[in-house]
Design a protein around this motif. Structure first.
Motif, short mmCIF file in Angstrom:
data_model
loop_
_atom_site.label_atom_id
_atom_site.label_comp_id
_atom_site.label_asym_id
_atom_site.label_seq_id
_atom_site.Cartn_x
_atom_site.Cartn_y
_atom_site.Cartn_z
N LEU A 144 1.87 11.49 -7.29
CA LEU A 144 1.63 12.79 -7.90
C LEU A 144 0.54 12.73 -8.95
O LEU A 144 -0.27 13.66 -9.08
CB LEU A 144 2.93 13.32 -8.53
CG LEU A 144 2.83 14.67 -9.23
CD1 LEU A 144 2.54 15.78 -8.22
CD2 LEU A 144 4.10 14.97 -10.01
N ILE A 145 0.47 11.65 -9.71
CA ILE A 145 -0.45 11.61 -10.86
C ILE A 145 -1.68 10.77 -10.60
O ILE A 145 -2.63 10.81 -11.39
CB ILE A 145 0.29 11.08 -12.11
CG1 ILE A 145 0.83 9.67 -11.86
CG2 ILE A 145 1.40 12.03 -12.51
CD1 ILE A 145 1.45 9.02 -13.09
N THR A 151 -2.47 16.41 -16.93
CA THR A 151 -2.39 17.67 -16.16
C THR A 151 -0.94 18.07 -15.93
O THR A 151 -0.57 19.24 -16.03
CB THR A 151 -3.11 17.50 -14.82
OG1 THR A 151 -4.48 17.12 -15.06
CG2 THR A 151 -3.09 18.80 -14.03
N LEU A 152 -0.09 17.08 -15.62
CA LEU A 152 1.32 17.37 -15.39
C LEU A 152 1.97 17.92 -16.66
O LEU A 152 2.75 18.89 -16.60
CB LEU A 152 2.04 16.10 -14.93
CG LEU A 152 3.55 16.22 -14.72
CD1 LEU A 152 3.87 17.24 -13.64
CD2 LEU A 152 4.15 14.86 -14.37
N LEU A 170 -2.34 19.13 -9.15
CA LEU A 170 -2.56 17.69 -9.11
C LEU A 170 -2.99 17.14 -7.77
O LEU A 170 -3.61 16.08 -7.71
CB LEU A 170 -1.28 16.97 -9.55
CG LEU A 170 -0.94 17.05 -11.04
CD1 LEU A 170 0.51 16.68 -11.28
CD2 LEU A 170 -1.86 16.13 -11.83
N LEU A 171 -2.67 17.83 -6.68
CA LEU A 171 -2.87 17.24 -5.36
C LEU A 171 -3.95 17.97 -4.59
O LEU A 171 -4.05 19.20 -4.65
CB LEU A 171 -1.57 17.27 -4.56
CG LEU A 171 -0.40 16.49 -5.14
CD1 LEU A 171 0.81 16.62 -4.24
CD2 LEU A 171 -0.76 15.03 -5.35
N VAL A 215 4.33 11.97 -1.94
CA VAL A 215 4.70 12.41 -3.29
C VAL A 215 6.15 12.90 -3.27
O VAL A 215 6.56 13.62 -2.36
CB VAL A 215 3.78 13.55 -3.77
CG1 VAL A 215 4.27 14.12 -5.10
CG2 VAL A 215 2.35 13.06 -3.89
N ALA A 216 6.90 12.49 -4.28
CA ALA A 216 8.24 13.04 -4.53
C ALA A 216 8.26 13.57 -5.96
O ALA A 216 7.79 12.90 -6.89
CB ALA A 216 9.31 11.98 -4.34
#
Length: 691
Positions: free
Chosen positions: A502-503, A516-517, A539-540, A548-549
């Motif tokens: 995710l990051i 960003t998260l 983010l993606l 991603v989870a």
């Protein structure tokens, strides 16, 4: 001269009919006959020396055109010899009419034969050189096309794009229209052509605006292959074929077609068809060989894409089947979760999340990541998720749970290393995991991680922080301890658990992704689902490099009006008071229907704590949809069910609790234990226990 030219043309039509099948070639041959007859007669008339004879200037270009049309060199050379024979026969027949002197006739005949032989040899030499030069050029072009096809076809593992790359590559330079039809059976993973009508899908076409011979077939449209058609023949026999039609050069219809099956690893996947309508040159055998070379490379690329697509779909199906479909009902926290597979060629990975209701109205939040991609990573993820749920249900603290999970990964790695069918490149099994337990009564969250990225927490003041959680080693190393962190979370706090996919991205590092998260999490929004969507969007990219989870949880609190507790002395007389307090509390909560059952359960649990446990002893009731009865003491001995014999005075208490409760169990703390039972008014009373 006209009669002589006509005789030569008549002979060639009779002896070499292939020269007259193609109208353009026929016109060129006729012009070539006229030029050669005129040049040879002119040279005889002017007494040019044989060594200085030059064929017509256009002869070399015509030889090149014959090569482009696919005519064999032997046909061109034989045409010259046949023409020489006709001209010589006619001229030799005319010489005796000009003179009666045998010596002059013989000399003229010798000069004619020498002259014609020298002329034909010179023309054949120059024509063969030009012909071979053109053949070599075409061969180089074909090799270049084949090499370029290897680089331009199969750049991705997408079936439709690979088929379109084949159509785009061949259009213009080799064909005016290219269509690619793949068998539905092949797209679904079958390697053999099924019996019955052949179902095809028009996977690619270039140009798209031009329809093929089977008009009305649009890109991506399903259609049936007619029996007896060239396409059906190519699919049934796995052999290519070439077809020529009338009226070449007419832009309104095709005049030359190649039908080439797409075959890879012994399986027929579909068929590629190459059409010409504006290009007047018909396809020849060399063109068919070139089409086979290009189609063979495209077929391997399509098969690779097909196998990857099927393997990815299988892994994704397995992955999604092993993940929770719906968050379980629990009141400790509101949750929202997302899983996205990788969009790159890496495929499905081993990321997972889980929400596990625990005793005492608590909830466990889990996010993990298995190293690697594919079906094996997904299967390993499923085994680890099952192990986590099993360990969670025996109420292990987070650090102890990760220690046991580390042992599970070590055992899985040992199994994989001794498996003769395992691929050598797979290496050891590794994973990371973050395990958190939130208690809505105490408003506290206990966390531990094994090499995983730390969680982010948003308190009600609107500030997002990344918890400074001891990292711990990744799972599978063994021998190293895990540490826990306990924090207080006010009601409405937001906690985010996620995987590194995710990051981390191509356009930013982990720190940039975390920033960003955090900005996304602090934006006020009452709906967790929309926060999840906004975080993924921020983010993606469209096709993330890694799977991603993401798991979001907003905490709730069980207030004093939902919890009641009492400290009890280690005296059997206190059991009656405990039953009385429970009865009074249930009346306050409006749970009178559970009064009898709860009194029985509390009486048994408190009695066991007094007889077999150590002080201090406490009783707690939690009204959380169901009724939770908990009795705690300082002893660490775990009670067990046993079958009491007929004349035994004890041994029936826990059996009675197990029959009356919807579920029950024991959880251990750093000091002591808690025996709990969950009661539900909807559970049918077990009358048979008292019979």
């Amino acid at each position: 001269m006209d009669e002589l030219t006509a005789d030569v043309e008549q002979c060639l039509r009779r002896e070499l009919p292939a020269l007259w099948e193609e109208p353009d070639v026929a016109r060129m041959v006729s012009a070539n006959i006229i030029d050669h007859v005129r040049a040879s007669l002119s040279a005889l008339e002017t007494s040019v020396e044989p060594r200085r004879l030059e064929p017509p200037a256009a002869d070399a270009e015509r030889a090149r055109r014959l090569a482009r049309y696919g005519m064999p060199l032997s046909t061109a050379l034989r045409a010259l010899r046949l023409g020489q024979r006709i001209v010589n026969d006619r001229l030799l027949a005319e010489i005796p009419r000009l003179t009666g002197d045998p010596v002059q006739v013989a000399a003229a005949a010798r000069r004619l034969v020498e002259f014609s032989t020298m002329y034909v040899d010179r023309a054949a030499e120059q024509g063969a050189a030009a012909f071979q030069e053109e053949r070599d050029r075409r061969l180089r072009c074909r090799l270049t096309m084949v090499n370029e096809a290897s680089m331009r076809i199969g750049t991705t593992l997408d079936i439709a794009r690979t088929a379109q790359e084949l159509a785009d590559f061949a259009t213009g330079r080799f064909a005016d229209l290219v269509t690619v039809d793949l068998l539905d059976a092949a797209l679904s993973g079958q390697d053999s052509v099924p019996p019955g009508p052949l179902e095809l899908r028009r996977t690619a076409q270039c140009p798209v605006t031009r329809t093929g011979l089977r008009s009305g077939i649009a890109p991506q449209q399903h259609h049936t292959c007619p029996d007896g058609s060239p396409t059906a023949y190519a699919l049934a026999t796995a052999r290519p074929c070439r077809h020529q039609m009338d009226r070449p050069g007419d832009p309104r219809r095709f005049h030359s077609t190649l039908v080439v099956p797409l075959k890879a690893r012994g399986a027929v996947l579909g068929v590629a068809e190459f059409f010409r309508y504006s290009n007047p040159v018909r396809y020849d055998d060399e063109d068919l060989l070139l089409a086979q070379e290009i189609a063979a490379r495209a077929a391997v690329a399509v098969d690779n894409a097909r196998r990857y697509t099927n393997a990815r779909a299988t892994a994704l199906t397995l992955q999604r089947s092993l993940l929770p479909r719906h968050a379980p009902q629990q009141s400790a926290a509101e949750v929202a979760c997302r899983y996205l597979p990788a969009g790159s060629e890496a495929g499905v990975g081993g990321d997972w999340y889980d929400v596990i209701p625990l005793s005492g109205a608590r909830v466990a939040l889990v996010v993990g990541d298995v190293v690697g991609h594919g079906i094996r990573a997904a299967a390993t993820m499923g085994r680890l998720r099952t192990a986590v749920r099993t360990l969670a249900h025996i109420d292990l603290p987070p650090d102890e749970l990760l220690t046991h999970l580390d042992d599970v990964v070590l055992h899985l790695s040992a199994e994989a290393s001794t498996d003769p069918d395992a691929e050598e490149a797979e290496g050891d099994i590794g994973a990371t995991c973050l395990y958190a337990v939130y208690d809505p009564v105490a408003r506290r969250c206990t966390l531990a991680r094994a090499g995983h990225v730390p969680p982010a927490v948003v308190i009600r003041d609107g500030k997002a922080d990344v918890l400074d959680l001891p990292p711990g080693p990744p799972l599978g190393l063994g021998g190293l301890p895990f540490e826990t962190l306990e924090i207080e979370l006010p009601e409405g706090s937001l906690i985010a658990l996620y995987t590194d996919g995710l990051i981390e991205g191509r356009d930013h590092d982990a720190d940039g992704g975390l920033a960003t998260l955090r900005r996304t999490l602090v934006q006020p929004d009452p709906f967790l689902e929309s926060i999840c969507d906004r975080a993924l969007e921020a983010l993606l990219p469209d096709r993330p490099d890694d799977d991603v989870a993401l798991l979001l949880a907003r905490t709730h609190v069980l207030g004093a009006d939902r919890v009641a507790s009492w400290d009890l002395e280690a005296d059997p007389a206190v059991v009656a008071r405990a039953r009385s307090e429970v009865s009074r509390q249930l009346r306050e909560w409006g749970l009178e229907e559970l009064d009898f059952t709860a009194e029985l359960v509390v009486s048994e649990l408190v009695t066991n704590a007094i007889r077999y446990g150590l002080p201090p002893i406490s009783l707690r009731l939690i009204h959380d949809g169901t009724l939770l009865c908990e009795v705690s003491d300082a002893a660490s001995t775990t009670p067990h069910l046993r079958r009491a014999r007929t004349f035994d005075e004890g041994g029936r208490g826990l059996l009675l609790v197990a029959q009356l409760a919807e579920q029950w169990g024991t959880r251990h703390a750093r000091r002591g234990k808690t025996v709990w039972a969950e009661l539900n008014a909807s559970t049918e009373f077990p009358v048979h226990v008292f019979e």
